[in-house]
Motif scaffolding. Structure first.
Motif: not given
Length: 123
Positions: A12-13, A18-21
């Motif tokens: 998950v990390a 990637l979503v946060a970036a």
């Protein structure tokens, strides 16, 4: 049990990172427009609208007598363009009262044309 938590974290990390970036980049690159000012559509000159009506009306006459391929589709597209210009003329002349909702029938289109002629538009 601890191995399962490590495995889920390892899976998950990277996706969460990637979503946060992606969100950070979109926030950074997004145009800075104020949200409280709506953009008004560009108004067109009434003389230009009148000439567009003349041109589209003539094109409709040609298409009605045509035997060309895809005549029905061309006629439909030109009719919708004509209706758009009629609606723009109504907006430009501030004639909004009593207009029927869009997807006009032939009779409703004639009523809109008559309303515009009463407002002083000639084409």
């Amino acid at each position: 049990m601890w191995r399962l938590v490590e495995y889920v974290g390892a899976c998950v990390a990277p996706a969460a990172l990637l979503v946060a970036a992606d969100k950070a980049v979109r926030w950074w690159v997004a145009p800075r427009t104020p949200k409280h000012t709506p953009r008004a559509p560009a108004s067109r000159d009434i003389a230009r609208l009148s000439s567009d009506l003349t041109r589209l009306y003539a094109e409709l006459d040609v298409l009605r007598d045509s035997k060309a391929a895809a005549r029905v589709h061309r006629l439909r597209a030109t009719t919708l363009a004509y209706d758009d210009v009629l609606e723009s003329c109504c907006t430009a002349l501030q004639v909004r009262d009593g207009l029927p909702p869009r997807e006009w029938t032939s009779v409703e289109r004639l009523e809109v044309e008559a309303t515009l002629e009463e407002a002083g538009l000639r084409w």
